[in-house]
Motif scaffolding. Sequence first.
Motif, mmCIF file in Angstrom:
data_model
loop_
_atom_site.group_PDB
_atom_site.id
_atom_site.type_symbol
_atom_site.label_atom_id
_atom_site.label_comp_id
_atom_site.label_asym_id
_atom_site.label_seq_id
_atom_site.Cartn_x
_atom_site.Cartn_y
_atom_site.Cartn_z
ATOM 1 N N LYS A 85 -14.679 -8.884 7.934
ATOM 2 C CA LYS A 85 -14.262 -8.547 9.279
ATOM 3 C C LYS A 85 -15.303 -7.675 9.957
ATOM 4 O O LYS A 85 -15.625 -7.859 11.127
ATOM 5 C CB LYS A 85 -12.926 -7.804 9.211
ATOM 6 N N PRO B 285 0.819 -1.222 0.000
ATOM 7 C CA PRO B 285 0.000 0.000 0.000
ATOM 8 C C PRO B 285 0.849 1.266 0.000
ATOM 9 O O PRO B 285 1.971 1.277 0.508
ATOM 10 C CB PRO B 285 -0.784 -0.121 1.301
ATOM 11 N N TRP C 252 -5.928 -11.028 8.483
ATOM 12 C CA TRP C 252 -5.614 -9.692 8.040
ATOM 13 C C TRP C 252 -4.325 -9.605 7.297
ATOM 14 O O TRP C 252 -4.247 -9.123 6.199
ATOM 15 C CB TRP C 252 -5.519 -8.767 9.257
ATOM 16 N N LEU C 253 -3.331 -10.073 7.956
ATOM 17 C CA LEU C 253 -2.021 -9.685 7.484
ATOM 18 C C LEU C 253 -1.612 -10.435 6.234
ATOM 19 O O LEU C 253 -1.648 -11.640 6.199
ATOM 20 C CB LEU C 253 -1.007 -9.929 8.555
ATOM 21 N N TYR D 164 -0.570 -3.774 15.925
ATOM 22 C CA TYR D 164 0.229 -4.920 16.345
ATOM 23 C C TYR D 164 1.680 -4.626 16.039
ATOM 24 O O TYR D 164 2.000 -3.843 15.149
ATOM 25 C CB TYR D 164 -0.203 -6.186 15.599
ATOM 26 N N CYS E 229 -5.566 5.388 -0.955
ATOM 27 C CA CYS E 229 -4.619 4.285 -0.851
ATOM 28 C C CYS E 229 -4.466 3.644 -2.220
ATOM 29 O O CYS E 229 -5.452 3.270 -2.854
ATOM 30 C CB CYS E 229 -5.131 3.261 0.147
ATOM 31 N N GLN F 189 1.300 0.666 7.926
ATOM 32 C CA GLN F 189 2.462 -0.089 8.359
ATOM 33 C C GLN F 189 3.654 0.840 8.457
ATOM 34 O O GLN F 189 3.768 1.810 7.722
ATOM 35 C CB GLN F 189 2.741 -1.240 7.398
ATOM 36 N N ASP G 147 -8.749 6.407 7.314
ATOM 37 C CA ASP G 147 -9.083 5.070 7.800
ATOM 38 C C ASP G 147 -8.515 4.017 6.876
ATOM 39 O O ASP G 147 -8.653 4.121 5.659
ATOM 40 C CB ASP G 147 -10.605 4.908 7.873
ATOM 41 N N GLY G 148 -7.920 3.022 7.475
ATOM 42 C CA GLY G 148 -7.412 1.933 6.668
ATOM 43 C C GLY G 148 -6.154 1.350 7.251
ATOM 44 O O GLY G 148 -5.703 1.755 8.315
ATOM 45 N N PRO G 149 -5.599 0.381 6.562
ATOM 46 C CA PRO G 149 -4.401 -0.278 7.083
ATOM 47 C C PRO G 149 -3.190 0.633 7.009
ATOM 48 O O PRO G 149 -3.103 1.511 6.158
ATOM 49 C CB PRO G 149 -4.236 -1.486 6.165
ATOM 50 N N PHE H 121 8.243 -4.243 12.805
ATOM 51 C CA PHE H 121 7.171 -4.000 11.850
ATOM 52 C C PHE H 121 5.910 -3.669 12.628
ATOM 53 O O PHE H 121 5.379 -4.506 13.349
ATOM 54 C CB PHE H 121 6.987 -5.255 10.994
ATOM 55 N N TYR I 134 2.085 -2.562 12.443
ATOM 56 C CA TYR I 134 1.015 -2.565 11.455
ATOM 57 C C TYR I 134 -0.333 -2.614 12.159
ATOM 58 O O TYR I 134 -0.414 -2.847 13.359
ATOM 59 C CB TYR I 134 1.169 -3.754 10.507
ATOM 60 N N GLY I 135 -1.363 -2.416 11.394
ATOM 61 C CA GLY I 135 -2.700 -2.444 11.968
ATOM 62 C C GLY I 135 -3.652 -1.672 11.080
ATOM 63 O O GLY I 135 -3.345 -1.386 9.932
ATOM 64 N N THR I 136 -4.788 -1.348 11.641
ATOM 65 C CA THR I 136 -5.733 -0.514 10.905
ATOM 66 C C THR I 136 -6.118 0.667 11.753
ATOM 67 O O THR I 136 -6.233 0.557 12.963
ATOM 68 C CB THR I 136 -7.038 -1.267 10.564
ATOM 69 N N TRP J 176 -0.061 5.410 0.709
ATOM 70 C CA TRP J 176 -1.118 6.355 1.057
ATOM 71 C C TRP J 176 -0.773 7.736 0.559
ATOM 72 O O TRP J 176 0.320 8.236 0.799
ATOM 73 C CB TRP J 176 -1.313 6.401 2.571
ATOM 74 N N LYS K 284 -5.750 10.664 1.783
ATOM 75 C CA LYS K 284 -6.838 9.746 2.096
ATOM 76 C C LYS K 284 -6.911 8.598 1.108
ATOM 77 O O LYS K 284 -7.726 7.711 1.248
ATOM 78 C CB LYS K 284 -8.171 10.493 2.059
ATOM 79 N N GLU L 287 -6.728 -0.871 15.452
ATOM 80 C CA GLU L 287 -5.950 -2.016 15.914
ATOM 81 C C GLU L 287 -4.506 -1.765 15.572
ATOM 82 O O GLU L 287 -4.186 -1.202 14.537
ATOM 83 C CB GLU L 287 -6.389 -3.286 15.185
ATOM 84 N N LEU M 90 -8.025 -11.853 13.958
ATOM 85 C CA LEU M 90 -7.872 -10.761 13.013
ATOM 86 C C LEU M 90 -6.509 -10.806 12.375
ATOM 87 O O LEU M 90 -6.341 -10.569 11.200
ATOM 88 C CB LEU M 90 -8.045 -9.441 13.750
ATOM 89 N N LYS M 91 -5.547 -11.125 13.206
ATOM 90 C CA LYS M 91 -4.196 -11.143 12.691
ATOM 91 C C LYS M 91 -4.122 -12.145 11.552
ATOM 92 O O LYS M 91 -3.523 -11.901 10.527
ATOM 93 C CB LYS M 91 -3.254 -11.559 13.809
#
Lengths: 481, 302
Positions: free
Chosen positions: A444, A329, A460-461, B131, A336, B275, B271-273, B142, B144-146, A331, A334, B129, A456-457
């Motif tokens: 989710k 990704p 998600w990842l 992690y 992505c 890292q 809003d969004g992931p 690393f 990461y999260g949202t 950014w 706003k 979130e 979630l992990k």
Amino acid sequence: MKEFFSHHSAHILPSYIHASDCCCVFRGQCGGSTMTCPRCLLQLQTLGLLGRSAARCVGLLRTPSSGQPSEPQVLRHFHPSPGSAKSRSVPAEFDRESHKKRNKSLITHDDLFEQVAQEAKTKAMFNKVVDIFTKRDIRRRGHVEFIYAALRKMPEFGVERDLTVYNKLLDVFPKEVFVPRNFIQRMFNHYPRQQECAVQLLEQMENYGIMPNMTTKVLLVQIFGEKSHPMRKYQRIMYWFPKFKHINPFPIPQKLPEDPVDLARFCLNRIANDLDAKVTVYQMACTEVTESGEEVTLPYIVGIQSPSQMELLTKHNPSRPVFVEGPFPLWLRKKCVYYYILRADPPLPNEKVEEPYDPERCLDYPLQLDFDLGRDLGDDESFDVEDLDEGPVFAICMTNQGDEATLNQWISGLQQSNPVLGQVPTLFRLDAGPQELDMLADIKSCHNHRPESELLKEDWLPEEEPEVMGDEELRRSQRMK
Amino acid sequence: MSLQKITRLSSLRLLSSIPHQQLLLPSIGPLTASSRAVIQGEYRRPGQPKEDKFPWQKIKLDFRKGLEGMKKHFTLLKTEFTDRWVGPEGKPLIEHMLEQNRVLWEFRGPESLEQWTVSSDREIGGQSEVYLKLGKNNRTCFLYGTLNSTPPRDGETRYSGYCTMRSKQPLASFDRKIHYDWSSFNTLHLRVRGDGRPWMINIAAETFFSHQKDDIYNYFLFTRGGPYWQDIKIPFSKFFLTHRGRIQDDQHPLWLDKINTIGFTLGDKADGPFQLEIDFIGVCKDYAHTEEFAYETYKRNP
């Protein structure tokens, strides 16, 4: 004397005269003198010193309060005059509504907005609602609640980034009433609810990154006085915002390019950080009709590669594979976007060849300097960290469809400029693409009440997920050419 | 009191002063004057009852814990004594004097992650979130999260959406606080790889009065995004003072002799992931940088 007053009458006449007019008056002078000038004007009038024009202006000001007998009382009634209330330009049905509303004591001002919102949610409608409120009552009863309601509704109407609308909302406050007039009032919070409300309004402006202008300042001074809390807030915004306005070393333009290819070009230039790098559009987005009559939408593929990367790729050991990885990704405020990279594993320690330095590669500019820079013992400025060798990146690309076929096309496009790619095996290590990620996000959100972390992990990842495509090895030689 | 507080600028929101930063709409209710005391403990969510316990009731005595503690603390004590013999801070004197830069945190294995804590707006009822794990070849960290900036529906909280990673306060034996002394350096050096989002670096220094314990010095960290590592140097003179997220009127330079923690905050309302990969965090001395403090220190707003 006459000239002085006629000059000032522009902003003595209160707020519904557009503040942009008075702003030019204000700029030159101290704000305090302006505020006191209506008063001294009145005093002068009692002294009979006034010229005709000033008298006219005061007469205009006094029209609302013609019933008030004493002079100091008049001072309290400077806030917007009903002169405008007589000439209403508001549609009749709103007017009737507002009359109806007035009978009920506890109405929420959200209603007014919601009635309008049924028609259209535009800036014009928002302004109209504010106008209705302003013209409904001389005393602007319930203006604090109205402003809070309006602030809440602003994003709905799409005016949350519009400075004029904020100024118009500030204009709803009656002028001169909340200005502290003696030291006790100045010491304590004078009209705290109103000040809080104005601070809230400024905070919302701050939140959306809008700088107030001189009009805002004029209004704030007229409403709350020189040293009130909203004025402080204004000063703080004006102090800090310009300081950090341009600190982003990687600026993003105000409006991102609409066209995805242009956007991709911008993103690639941004992340490649190399002026030599060349952006190539391998394929434009288009729809084609195949022989069987099906419509096939071709995704766009835009890639970037610099000469040094090409050189690296030619030196790459052909027996070791290169990888197409992604999507990663990126950014832009706003938005992505996702990109894919072509890279290789770091060379094995025995494979590393120390490139002999060739002094004749560039004669104009020495490529190596052996100077003793007068360094002292311990003048070592490099960090004592192990170098992180993750392998070279050969090229970057962006596409709107991250499947293998599309990326294959990118590789074959790259092959034209890098013939080595014909012999090197290419591996696709693709994670769930953006579309799949979106789907996952949907899933989710459905299972939102699940206990967090591990589950979630897992889903998600990207890294931890079983790779969607698998590590299929695609021999370039087997494919085409 | 509360008015004075809210008129201060929120430091994270200053990011929005960077032109055309598009920000999400927070739902704004009428302002409720917060009635939190000057000295306060943990954040208590609105509506959550107070814990009805005496302080001594929270103490848990455990034999095993005691043994572990003894072992840990006496080892620490021993290293403290032996380090003195080697030189200041456990380094030979010559090295200490000639030091030009120092790597403070690097990530080599799971135990290096134990020096960090992560938190998100979950503790105020939000939905972000975050992690923390080691990077691909266990050489980086690393994060990461949202990010989710929907404010919690408790009627009071108006803004939400942040994720934070913060280093732990260094402790000597018997849980005495020790601090980092960076006074011989003037620049923070990081090697990171982000995804284009702006972050904020927070440095907390030791303060004298207890009401200053939430004073934090901040600056911004802009990531470029992309597959390449990015070396970032931020002079300490650029850091500005905030208190509980509100930027202060009277600014002071950051005193580097007693630094407690360093942290990274994300709160850009997209809003969004997200890292962020960190290779190392270090401090260095930049001789070209002579600025002492980037902001005015005279009295403003008299």
